[in-house]
Design a protein around this motif. Structure first.
Motif, PDB file in Angstrom:
ATOM      1  N   ARG A  89     -31.879  11.360 -10.692  1.00  0.00           N
ATOM      2  CA  ARG A  89     -32.414  12.614 -10.152  1.00  0.00           C
ATOM      3  C   ARG A  89     -32.407  13.731 -11.202  1.00  0.00           C
ATOM      4  NH1 ARG A  89     -32.534  12.759  -4.468  1.00  0.00           N
ATOM      5  NH2 ARG A  89     -31.652  10.897  -3.496  1.00  0.00           N
ATOM      6  N   LEU A  90     -31.516  13.605 -12.185  1.00  0.00           N
ATOM      7  CA  LEU A  90     -31.362  14.663 -13.190  1.00  0.00           C
ATOM      8  C   LEU A  90     -32.027  14.329 -14.516  1.00  0.00           C
ATOM      9  CD1 LEU A  90     -27.580  15.494 -12.576  1.00  0.00           C
ATOM     10  CD2 LEU A  90     -29.583  16.653 -11.604  1.00  0.00           C
ATOM     11  N   VAL A  91     -32.193  13.053 -14.811  1.00  0.00           N
ATOM     12  CA  VAL A  91     -32.756  12.611 -16.094  1.00  0.00           C
ATOM     13  C   VAL A  91     -34.037  11.829 -15.814  1.00  0.00           C
ATOM     14  CG1 VAL A  91     -32.336  11.285 -18.197  1.00  0.00           C
ATOM     15  CG2 VAL A  91     -30.439  12.479 -17.068  1.00  0.00           C
ATOM     16  N   LYS A  92     -35.123  12.210 -16.496  1.00  0.00           N
ATOM     17  CA  LYS A  92     -36.419  11.607 -16.219  1.00  0.00           C
ATOM     18  C   LYS A  92     -36.661  10.313 -16.996  1.00  0.00           C
ATOM     19  CE  LYS A  92     -38.678  16.020 -15.122  1.00  0.00           C
ATOM     20  NZ  LYS A  92     -39.785  16.954 -15.460  1.00  0.00           N
ATOM     21  N   GLU A  93     -36.127  10.236 -18.203  1.00  0.00           N
ATOM     22  CA  GLU A  93     -36.425   9.102 -19.079  1.00  0.00           C
ATOM     23  C   GLU A  93     -35.542   7.902 -18.746  1.00  0.00           C
ATOM     24  OE1 GLU A  93     -35.312  12.022 -20.048  1.00  0.00           O
ATOM     25  OE2 GLU A  93     -36.755  13.019 -21.370  1.00  0.00           O
ATOM     26  N   ASN A  94     -36.170   6.748 -18.481  1.00  0.00           N
ATOM     27  CA  ASN A  94     -35.421   5.540 -18.151  1.00  0.00           C
ATOM     28  C   ASN A  94     -34.520   5.092 -19.295  1.00  0.00           C
ATOM     29  OD1 ASN A  94     -35.842   4.837 -15.496  1.00  0.00           O
ATOM     30  ND2 ASN A  94     -37.675   3.615 -15.904  1.00  0.00           N
ATOM     31  N   ASP A  95     -34.971   5.261 -20.543  1.00  0.00           N
ATOM     32  CA  ASP A  95     -34.167   4.793 -21.666  1.00  0.00           C
ATOM     33  C   ASP A  95     -32.885   5.610 -21.829  1.00  0.00           C
ATOM     34  OD1 ASP A  95     -35.492   7.096 -22.507  1.00  0.00           O
ATOM     35  OD2 ASP A  95     -35.707   6.396 -24.576  1.00  0.00           O
ATOM     36  N   ARG A  96     -32.841   6.798 -21.241  1.00  0.00           N
ATOM     37  CA  ARG A  96     -31.633   7.615 -21.288  1.00  0.00           C
ATOM     38  C   ARG A  96     -30.769   7.444 -20.037  1.00  0.00           C
ATOM     39  NH1 ARG A  96     -33.872  13.322 -23.924  1.00  0.00           N
ATOM     40  NH2 ARG A  96     -33.775  12.594 -26.100  1.00  0.00           N
ATOM     41  N   ARG A  97     -31.380   7.081 -18.938  1.00  0.00           N
ATOM     42  CA  ARG A  97     -30.617   6.921 -17.692  1.00  0.00           C
ATOM     43  C   ARG A  97     -29.526   5.866 -17.827  1.00  0.00           C
ATOM     44  NH1 ARG A  97     -35.819   7.000 -13.515  1.00  0.00           N
ATOM     45  NH2 ARG A  97     -35.871   9.267 -13.187  1.00  0.00           N
ATOM     46  N   GLY A  98     -29.892   4.666 -18.256  1.00  0.00           N
ATOM     47  CA  GLY A  98     -28.907   3.593 -18.397  1.00  0.00           C
ATOM     48  C   GLY A  98     -27.845   3.923 -19.433  1.00  0.00           C
ATOM     49  N   VAL A  99     -28.264   4.558 -20.527  1.00  0.00           N
ATOM     50  CA  VAL A  99     -27.324   4.927 -21.589  1.00  0.00           C
ATOM     51  C   VAL A  99     -26.280   5.909 -21.076  1.00  0.00           C
ATOM     52  CG1 VAL A  99     -27.131   6.226 -23.751  1.00  0.00           C
ATOM     53  CG2 VAL A  99     -28.858   4.432 -23.519  1.00  0.00           C
ATOM     54  N   LEU A 100     -26.702   6.921 -20.332  1.00  0.00           N
ATOM     55  CA  LEU A 100     -25.776   7.925 -19.813  1.00  0.00           C
ATOM     56  C   LEU A 100     -24.824   7.323 -18.784  1.00  0.00           C
ATOM     57  CD1 LEU A 100     -28.213  10.948 -19.536  1.00  0.00           C
ATOM     58  CD2 LEU A 100     -26.150  10.858 -20.939  1.00  0.00           C
ATOM     59  N   ILE A 101     -25.348   6.459 -17.933  1.00  0.00           N
ATOM     60  CA  ILE A 101     -24.495   5.846 -16.909  1.00  0.00           C
ATOM     61  C   ILE A 101     -23.395   5.011 -17.546  1.00  0.00           C
ATOM     62  CG2 ILE A 101     -24.446   4.118 -15.056  1.00  0.00           C
ATOM     63  CD1 ILE A 101     -27.227   5.176 -14.223  1.00  0.00           C
ATOM     64  N   GLN A 102     -23.744   4.158 -18.511  1.00  0.00           N
ATOM     65  CA  GLN A 102     -22.695   3.322 -19.121  1.00  0.00           C
ATOM     66  C   GLN A 102     -21.764   4.158 -19.987  1.00  0.00           C
ATOM     67  OE1 GLN A 102     -23.316   0.204 -21.892  1.00  0.00           O
ATOM     68  NE2 GLN A 102     -24.828   1.282 -23.128  1.00  0.00           N
ATOM     69  N   ALA A 103     -22.250   5.267 -20.540  1.00  0.00           N
ATOM     70  CA  ALA A 103     -21.384   6.126 -21.358  1.00  0.00           C
ATOM     71  C   ALA A 103     -20.288   6.769 -20.529  1.00  0.00           C
ATOM     72  CB  ALA A 103     -22.211   7.210 -22.042  1.00  0.00           C
ATOM     73  N   VAL A 104     -20.568   7.053 -19.260  1.00  0.00           N
ATOM     74  CA  VAL A 104     -19.599   7.731 -18.409  1.00  0.00           C
ATOM     75  C   VAL A 104     -18.593   6.751 -17.804  1.00  0.00           C
ATOM     76  CG1 VAL A 104     -19.309   9.098 -16.300  1.00  0.00           C
ATOM     77  CG2 VAL A 104     -21.160   9.647 -17.901  1.00  0.00           C
ATOM     78  N   TYR A 105     -19.030   5.558 -17.413  1.00  0.00           N
ATOM     79  CA  TYR A 105     -18.083   4.661 -16.733  1.00  0.00           C
ATOM     80  C   TYR A 105     -17.440   3.637 -17.670  1.00  0.00           C
ATOM     81  CZ  TYR A 105     -20.850   0.297 -16.600  1.00  0.00           C
ATOM     82  OH  TYR A 105     -21.518  -0.857 -16.930  1.00  0.00           O
ATOM     83  N   ARG A 106     -18.064   3.368 -18.799  1.00  0.00           N
ATOM     84  CA  ARG A 106     -17.603   2.273 -19.661  1.00  0.00           C
ATOM     85  C   ARG A 106     -16.738   2.818 -20.802  1.00  0.00           C
ATOM     86  NH1 ARG A 106     -21.550  -1.995 -22.874  1.00  0.00           N
ATOM     87  NH2 ARG A 106     -19.944  -3.544 -23.359  1.00  0.00           N
ATOM     88  N   SER A 107     -15.461   2.516 -20.786  1.00  0.00           N
ATOM     89  CA  SER A 107     -14.512   3.070 -21.748  1.00  0.00           C
ATOM     90  C   SER A 107     -14.226   2.113 -22.901  1.00  0.00           C
ATOM     91  CB  SER A 107     -13.187   3.389 -21.055  1.00  0.00           C
ATOM     92  OG  SER A 107     -13.354   4.405 -20.100  1.00  0.00           O
ATOM     93  N   ASN A 108     -13.730   2.687 -23.995  1.00  0.00           N
ATOM     94  CA  ASN A 108     -13.275   1.883 -25.128  1.00  0.00           C
ATOM     95  C   ASN A 108     -11.870   1.375 -24.826  1.00  0.00           C
ATOM     96  OD1 ASN A 108     -13.495   0.684 -27.609  1.00  0.00           O
ATOM     97  ND2 ASN A 108     -14.077   2.556 -28.664  1.00  0.00           N
ATOM     98  N   PHE A 109     -11.763   0.711 -23.695  1.00  0.00           N
ATOM     99  CA  PHE A 109     -10.487   0.256 -23.152  1.00  0.00           C
ATOM    100  C   PHE A 109      -9.801  -0.728 -24.095  1.00  0.00           C
ATOM    101  CE2 PHE A 109      -8.239  -2.202 -19.629  1.00  0.00           C
ATOM    102  CZ  PHE A 109      -7.336  -1.201 -19.351  1.00  0.00           C
ATOM    103  N   VAL A 110     -10.613  -1.546 -24.769  1.00  0.00           N
ATOM    104  CA  VAL A 110     -10.061  -2.572 -25.647  1.00  0.00           C
ATOM    105  C   VAL A 110      -9.270  -1.950 -26.798  1.00  0.00           C
ATOM    106  CG1 VAL A 110     -10.650  -4.455 -27.214  1.00  0.00           C
ATOM    107  CG2 VAL A 110     -11.899  -4.192 -25.085  1.00  0.00           C
ATOM    108  N   LEU A 111      -9.863  -0.941 -27.440  1.00  0.00           N
ATOM    109  CA  LEU A 111      -9.231  -0.354 -28.625  1.00  0.00           C
ATOM    110  C   LEU A 111      -8.065   0.565 -28.297  1.00  0.00           C
ATOM    111  CD1 LEU A 111     -12.097   0.586 -31.125  1.00  0.00           C
ATOM    112  CD2 LEU A 111     -10.623  -1.412 -31.104  1.00  0.00           C
ATOM    113  N   PHE A 112      -8.122   1.231 -27.145  1.00  0.00           N
ATOM    114  CA  PHE A 112      -7.154   2.283 -26.872  1.00  0.00           C
ATOM    115  C   PHE A 112      -6.038   1.879 -25.906  1.00  0.00           C
ATOM    116  CE2 PHE A 112     -10.585   4.566 -28.772  1.00  0.00           C
ATOM    117  CZ  PHE A 112     -10.026   5.700 -29.342  1.00  0.00           C
ATOM    118  N   ALA A 113      -6.349   1.065 -24.913  1.00  0.00           N
ATOM    119  CA  ALA A 113      -5.365   0.797 -23.853  1.00  0.00           C
ATOM    120  C   ALA A 113      -4.109   0.106 -24.368  1.00  0.00           C
ATOM    121  CB  ALA A 113      -6.006  -0.047 -22.753  1.00  0.00           C
ATOM    122  N   VAL A 114      -4.290  -0.967 -25.138  1.00  0.00           N
ATOM    123  CA  VAL A 114      -3.135  -1.771 -25.559  1.00  0.00           C
ATOM    124  C   VAL A 114      -2.181  -0.990 -26.467  1.00  0.00           C
ATOM    125  CG1 VAL A 114      -2.419  -3.820 -26.836  1.00  0.00           C
ATOM    126  CG2 VAL A 114      -4.300  -3.980 -25.202  1.00  0.00           C
TER     127      VAL A 114
END
Length: 312
Positions: A89-114
């Protein structure tokens, strides 16, 4: 003062590794092509060893993880659903929609958590964080493929996706380590020592290369996307999840592992994935860079704040 030093000791090593990598690249001793090859080597060869050893070397059964797994994965599912409803609803370009969604929910858990969890909770934290990585990494990979395919108008095949997840080098290492742990199989001392040393070298090398891949091109044009995404990733969403952890009565170790799942920067793997699946690769890379740099401050504040409040 004790809590301040704990926070400093948890975060400063990350800053040193990343800064050193950036400095080596800036000096001309390492170019981007070499950094990409070394990054691939670390993820395919070193990370499986680290995942194996983190489970193999544990001497005790970790705490019950059911609540942590349920809250963590449920939190991610709800977050993804909200992002899928709001971002288009906020971003018109499809190529940016998927990128923004994964950027917010997908963390660098592998490098930082352990390493973060181990630095604060010791061996017990190391084991729990490693087991969560083995669960969360395939979840991240599978959902990212589905989301990026959706926004480029493609389709995915469940069988191929399952094979891709199960053959992920980190998952293979975790599975083998879990088998050794459950069956009580021990390596000869002459083999165990180099395995331990390779495992210990993984995080410094990975963070060094992360620093060597940092780029700062065309940030200005994408700030309207980057600022809200990074704020949500490192401040807003972790605040909500900490509140949830308190509400369900999580123990300090559980709470901290949950924090590393939601308050660490955007996964470095999201950049090449976006590039190869029709997403805005430049925006994806800038989100990784900005969230990584800002996280040095926010992770320090989270550790210090939660320590001071007696929550970890």
């Amino acid at each position: 003062m004790t809590h301040f030093l704990t926070a400093v000791n948890a975060v400063i090593p990350f800053l040193i590794y990343i800064t050193f990598g950036y400095g080596v690249k800036a000096s001309g001793m390492m170019d981007e092509a070499f950094a990409r090859r070394l990054n691939k080597l670390i993820f395919q060869a070193f990370f499986p060893i680290m995942m194996f050893y983190n489970l193999y070397q544990t001497q005790e059964t970790p705490m019950r993880m059911g609540r942590l797994v349920v809250v963590g994965i449920a939190g991610e599912v709800v977050l993804i659903a909200l992002l899928l409803a709001v971002v288009p609803r906020l971003v018109k370009e499809n190529d940016r929609r998927g990128v923004l969604i994964q950027a917010v929910y997908r963390s660098n858990f592998v490098l930082f958590a352990v390493p973060l969890t181990e630095s604060i909770f010791g061996p017990s934290g190391l084991t729990v964080a490693s087991m969560m990585v083995a669960i969360v990494v395939p979840f991240y990979g599978a959902t990212a493929v589905i989301i990026l395919e959706h926004f480029r108008g493609g389709s995915f095949h469940f069988g191929k996706l399952l094979i891709k997840v199960l053959t992920n080098p980190m998952i293979v290492g975790a599975i083998v380590g879990g088998i050794f742990l459950l069956l009580g199989i021990r390596l000869p001392a002459c083999v165990e020592k180099p395995v331990s040393q390779f495992s210990a070298a993984t995080t410094p090398l990975a963070l060094f290369i992360l620093g060597g891949t940092l780029q700062f091109s065309s940030l200005k044009s994408n700030l309207r996307f980057i600022i809200p995404a990074v704020f949500m990733k490192l401040v807003l969403i972790p605040t909500v999840m900490i509140a949830v952890s308190i509400a369900v009565g999580m123990e300090p170790l559980e709470r901290f592992v949950l924090l590393t799942m939601f308050a660490t920067p955007t996964a470095a793997a999201s950049f090449p994935m976006a590039q190869n699946m029709g997403g805005d690769g430049k925006l994806a890379g800038e989100l990784v860079v900005c969230s990584t740099l800002v996280s040095v401050v926010t992770i320090f504040l989270w550790v210090f704040g939660l320590k001071s409040a007696g929550l970890i």
